[in-house]
Every structure is written in structure tokens, then in C-alpha cells.
Write a protein that holds these residues in place. Structure first.
Motif, PDB file in Angstrom:
ATOM      1  N   MET A   1      59.049  65.817  59.246  1.00 40.09           N
ATOM      2  CA  MET A   1      58.638  64.477  58.833  1.00 40.09           C
ATOM      3  C   MET A   1      57.830  63.807  59.939  1.00 40.09           C
ATOM      4  O   MET A   1      56.907  63.036  59.668  1.00 40.09           O
ATOM      5  N   VAL A   2      58.179  64.093  61.186  1.00 40.11           N
ATOM      6  CA  VAL A   2      57.418  63.584  62.314  1.00 40.11           C
ATOM      7  C   VAL A   2      56.158  64.417  62.515  1.00 40.11           C
ATOM      8  O   VAL A   2      55.077  63.892  62.807  1.00 40.11           O
ATOM      9  N   THR A   3      56.291  65.723  62.325  1.00 41.42           N
ATOM     10  CA  THR A   3      55.173  66.636  62.579  1.00 41.42           C
ATOM     11  C   THR A   3      53.974  66.353  61.680  1.00 41.42           C
ATOM     12  O   THR A   3      52.851  66.183  62.153  1.00 41.42           O
ATOM     13  N   VAL A   4      54.191  66.298  60.354  1.00 38.88           N
ATOM     14  CA  VAL A   4      53.060  66.124  59.439  1.00 38.88           C
ATOM     15  C   VAL A   4      52.417  64.760  59.600  1.00 38.88           C
ATOM     16  O   VAL A   4      51.200  64.606  59.462  1.00 38.88           O
ATOM     17  N   TYR A   5      53.225  63.751  59.927  1.00 41.84           N
ATOM     18  CA  TYR A   5      52.698  62.410  60.170  1.00 41.84           C
ATOM     19  C   TYR A   5      51.755  62.440  61.364  1.00 41.84           C
ATOM     20  O   TYR A   5      50.646  61.888  61.338  1.00 41.84           O
TER      21      TYR A   5
ATOM     22  N   PHE B   1      52.242  65.698  78.488  1.00 43.03           N
ATOM     23  CA  PHE B   1      53.356  64.753  78.539  1.00 43.03           C
ATOM     24  C   PHE B   1      53.903  64.461  77.143  1.00 43.03           C
ATOM     25  O   PHE B   1      55.121  64.471  76.920  1.00 43.03           O
ATOM     26  N   VAL B   2      53.015  64.185  76.191  1.00 42.18           N
ATOM     27  CA  VAL B   2      53.466  63.825  74.843  1.00 42.18           C
ATOM     28  C   VAL B   2      54.146  65.005  74.158  1.00 42.18           C
ATOM     29  O   VAL B   2      55.145  64.829  73.444  1.00 42.18           O
ATOM     30  N   LEU B   3      53.644  66.218  74.369  1.00 41.24           N
ATOM     31  CA  LEU B   3      54.314  67.402  73.834  1.00 41.24           C
ATOM     32  C   LEU B   3      55.764  67.448  74.295  1.00 41.24           C
ATOM     33  O   LEU B   3      56.690  67.658  73.494  1.00 41.24           O
ATOM     34  N   GLY B   4      55.972  67.274  75.599  1.00 44.64           N
ATOM     35  CA  GLY B   4      57.318  67.358  76.137  1.00 44.64           C
ATOM     36  C   GLY B   4      58.196  66.197  75.718  1.00 44.64           C
ATOM     37  O   GLY B   4      59.340  66.382  75.281  1.00 44.64           O
TER      38      GLY B   4
ATOM     39  N   VAL C   1      52.859  68.548  67.199  1.00 48.82           N
ATOM     40  CA  VAL C   1      53.127  69.887  67.727  1.00 48.82           C
ATOM     41  C   VAL C   1      54.431  69.902  68.515  1.00 48.82           C
ATOM     42  O   VAL C   1      55.210  70.853  68.439  1.00 48.82           O
ATOM     43  N   GLY C   2      54.690  68.823  69.270  1.00 46.10           N
ATOM     44  CA  GLY C   2      55.939  68.738  70.013  1.00 46.10           C
ATOM     45  C   GLY C   2      57.140  68.756  69.094  1.00 46.10           C
ATOM     46  O   GLY C   2      58.133  69.453  69.356  1.00 46.10           O
TER      47      GLY C   2
ATOM     48  N   LEU D   1      61.599  74.364  66.043  1.00 44.76           N
ATOM     49  CA  LEU D   1      61.789  75.808  66.182  1.00 44.76           C
ATOM     50  C   LEU D   1      62.848  76.120  67.239  1.00 44.76           C
ATOM     51  O   LEU D   1      63.710  76.992  67.038  1.00 44.76           O
ATOM     52  N   PHE D   2      62.772  75.422  68.359  1.00 41.01           N
ATOM     53  CA  PHE D   2      63.779  75.624  69.402  1.00 41.01           C
ATOM     54  C   PHE D   2      65.165  75.234  68.900  1.00 41.01           C
ATOM     55  O   PHE D   2      66.152  75.941  69.148  1.00 41.01           O
TER      56      PHE D   2
END
Length: 413
Positions: free
Chosen positions: A70-74, A239-242, A366-367, A373-374
Motif C-alpha cells: 500500500m505504501v509501495t504503489v503510492y 537515506f529514504v530507502l533505508g 522501493v524501500g 521482502l525482508f
């Protein structure tokens, strides 16, 4: 003839600037407040799933990792769509455009609230993401045009304070409402809130004809020509990925590692939000004079808070303290990265903001994807290790640039 044409265009341009300024200073600042409320509505909608992943996954019969989509596709649509939509709408009055974006947000939250299945939820979030990305590209510049030029920077700062308000009030309130009424009612309430903000924008913001918009090809060519901006974008991505890879799954982590209740989660998210507001306040006084040092300190604080959550997060008071440190670090970093972007490309503000929005929101997506996945394959704790590694990489890139004497990653103003 050329001289007369230029003079006529200058006169028309000056007249347009005068016409777009509200006749009342009060109305101008009311417009800034409406844009700040818009940021609050967009940001809380984007990050609302963070606080309610567990009940959403249970209700719809999906895993926590899948719910994180839900966060990813947004983020995907908010990031990838913004340069194109901003360019295609460059002749659209910005007041009309913002009203349309808020209408999409209100309708999207309503559809999410009544969706019978998860695919429809994801499709709706994808659509709302496009609207959110365009808002981030135009919102601050709109606010700066509503007030006298000498107060433009103050207007931008007020709008950006909506980030802290969303963190302190919006997300914890959403989690609290979900605990009382259910996640569907929470999105229904946010649909009504979005509609109210729509009415406020329509009532107080004057006509704002588009200006300074550029074609798509010029937006994407900017980082090829601007080494400083390219370096800033690279640092932002890491930074945003992490950060969002870890933050998207903070509720499942706290529930598993410290056995936190829904009420405790609400309190912890509020502590994080208060920390974010404090970080914004501190950075507001330090970033203009010591941007490098503020940026490095913020990165270091976030890395430390993630590592300590993994090692001592099960202690009674540790989550409260560490969520506050996390919030302070992110709040300070958020203001720093905006200053870095503007310092790297001061003459191409809208294009730079489009690129920032693309990099930022795509990295959120992507994060969250990698975090899911993790979480599903290695456990929720692994997501915090992922976040610590990426934010540490952002810190190392910045430090390497400082040692080489290249201020591109954290330019001092």
C-alpha cells in the motif's frame, strides 16, 4: 520592434505577478494555511498504512509484507509520474490543479474505505499517488506566491511544518481511530478531511496562473548538467530507502520485540512525531549556518537509533527514547535535504522539486518493497538492519564528499 515586444512582455509579466497576489495579507496567509493542510492530508494518507498494517493484513487475509505494498504503489506513482504530469499541466492554473488533486485524494480515501478486496485497494492507492506527487512539486512554490516576496521563505517554512504536524497528529490519530473504529472507518474519516481541505483551498486561494514550468526533457536533463544536484539526489535516495524501509514496518517490529499494545503503538508514534517536530525546529536554526554538520548529525542519529532498537529495544523505556531520537534525526534531515536541493539548483526550483519528489517517493516505494521482502522471508528485525545499512551508506557518501572538499552532498549555504 524586439525592444517593444520585450517591454510589453515584461509589463504583462509584472501585471500577472501583481494580479496573483491576494488583496488581503490575511487571505494570503489563509491560503498558506490551506496549502499546509493539504500537505497534512496528502502525507497522512501516504503513510497511514504504516500504523495499521497489522489490522489491514488480518482483515484482508494477506501477509504484513504484502500489506506494505500500500505504501509501495503510492510511492511509485507519486515519484515516477510527477515530472510528466507537472509538465503536461504547465498551462493549468495552480489553484484549479490543487483543487483537482484534493478531489482525487478525497475520492481515493472513500474508495479505500469501502473496497471489498486488496487489488482494488492497491489500484486506488496507485491513483492517489499520482495526485500526491504533483502536490509535492507545486505546493511550496504556490505558498511562496501568495504572500509578499519578503515573506516567501517564511511561507515555505510554514508549509513544510505540515510534515511535523502529520507525524505528531496525523499518523498517531489514524492509529488511534483504527483501534477505536476499524481501519475502514479511519480511511472514511480521512476522506471527509480531504474534502474539507478541498473546500478551504477553493475558498481562500486566489487564481495562480502557472509559471516557470518546463518541458519534461529539461527536467531530466538537469542532473546531467548539475553535478551538485546529482550528488544530492544520490544521498537522498540512499537515506529514504533505508528510513522508509524500516519505518514502514515499525509497528510489527514493536509488537514483536517489545510486545507493545495498540495503545502503546499510538503513544510511540506520537513520540516519534514530537521528535520530528523538535528536529525540524532545531535544524531550522542550525541548517542555514552549519548545513553539513546538521546533516551528518541527523544521519548519525538515525543510524544509532535503529541499531539500538535492535539491541536494547526490548527494554521497557528504550522504544520511547529511541523513537524520539529517530524522529528528531529524521525531522532535521528532512529540512536539510530540502535546503540541499534548493542550494544545488536555486535557479531551477520547480524542476529541482520535481526531481526531488521523483527520487524521494520512488525510494519510499522501493524501500517499502524491499522491507516487505525482508519481513516475509527473514523476519521483521531484518528490516531494521536493512534500514541501518542504507542510512549508514548515505552518511558515508556525505562524509566522503566532505573529506574531498566537495560540498555537493551537503552544501553549506
Amino acid at each position: 520592434m524586439d525592444t517593444n515586444t520585450t517591454t510589453d512582455e515584461t509589463i504583462r509579466g509584472d501585471a500577472a505577478v501583481r494580479e496573483e497576489r491576494p488583496h488581503s495579507a490575511l487571505r494570503g496567509w489563509l491560503g498558506v494555511a490551506a496549502i499546509t493542510a493539504s500537505l497534512f492530508a496528502f502525507l497522512t494518507t501516504e503513510l497511514m498504512p504504516v500504523g495499521i498494517l497489522t489490522p489491514v493484513s488480518t482483515s484482508l487475509g494477506i501477509s504484513v509484507g504484502v500489506a506494505g505494498l500500500m505504501v509501495t504503489v503510492y510511492g511509485v506513482s507519486a515519484g515516477l509520474g510527477v515530472p510528466f504530469i507537472v509538465a503536461w499541466s504547465r498551462r493549468v492554473n495552480r489553484r484549479v490543479l490543487l483543487s483537482a488533486l484534493l478531489a482525487v485524494l478525497a475520492a481515493g480515501n472513500l474508495v479505500t474505505a469501502v473496497s471489498p478486496n486488496y487489488p482494488l485497494v492497491l489500484a486506488t492507492r496507485l491513483t492517489m499517488g499520482f495526485a500526491s506527487g504533483v502536490f509535492w512539486a507545486i505546493g511550496v512554490s504556490m505558498a511562496m506566491r501568495l504572500v509578499p516576496e519578503r515573506q516567501a521563505s517564511r511561507a515555505a517554512a510554514v508549509v513544510m511544518s505540515g510534515i511535523s504536524i502529520a507525524a505528531v497528529v496525523g499518523m498517531p490519530l489514524g492509529t488511534f481511530l483504527e483501534d477505536l473504529t476499524g481501519w475502514r472507518t479511519t480511511f472514511l474519516i480521512w476522506s471527509g478531511l480531504s474534502a474539507l481541505v478541498f473546500l478551504a483551498v477553493a475558498a481562500v486561494i486566489p487564481s495562480l496562473p502557472s509559471r516557470n514550468a518546463v518541458p519534461v526533457r529539461e527536467v531530466f536533463a538537469l542532473p546531467l548538467r548539475n553535478v551538485r544536484l546529482r550528488s544530492v539526489m544520490f544521498t537522498v535516495v540512499l537515506f529514504v530507502l533505508g528510513h522508509f524501509g524500516a519505518y514502514t514496518f515499525v509497528r510489527p517490529f514493536l509488537e514483536g520485540d517489545s510486545d507493545a499494545s495498540p495503545a502503546s503503538i499510538t503513544g510511540l508514534l506520537m513520540a516519534y512525531g514530537i521528535g520530528g517536530a523538535l528536529g525540524n525546529f532545531i535544524a531550522g536554526h542550525t541548517a542555514t549556518r552549519h548545513l553539513k554538520a546538521t546533516f551528518v548529525t541527523a544521519c548519525s542519529g538515525l543510524v544509532a537509533s535503529l541499531l539500538l532498537l535492535l539491541t536494547v529495544g526490548h527494554w521497557t523505556a528504550a522504544p520511547v527514547v529511541l523513537l524520539v531520537v529517530w524522529g528528531v534525526s529524521f525531522g532535521a534531515w528532512q529540512l536539510c535535504q530540502v535546503n540541499m536541493t534548493l542550494a544545488a539548483a536555486p535557479d531551477t526550483f520547480e524542476a529541482a522539486m520535481s526531481l526531488n519528489t521523483l527520487a524521494y517517493n520512488t525510494s519510499i516505494a522501493v524501500g517499502a518493497l524491499f522491507g516487505g521482502l525482508f519481513a516475509d522471508h527473514l523476519g521483521v528485525r531484518s528490516v531494521l538492519w536493512f534500514g541501518a545499512a542504507l542510512t549508514a551508506a548515505s552518511l558515508l557518501v556525505t562524509l566522503a564528499g566532505v573529506r574531498r572538499g566537495r560540498p555537493a552532498s551537503a552544501d553549506a549555504r
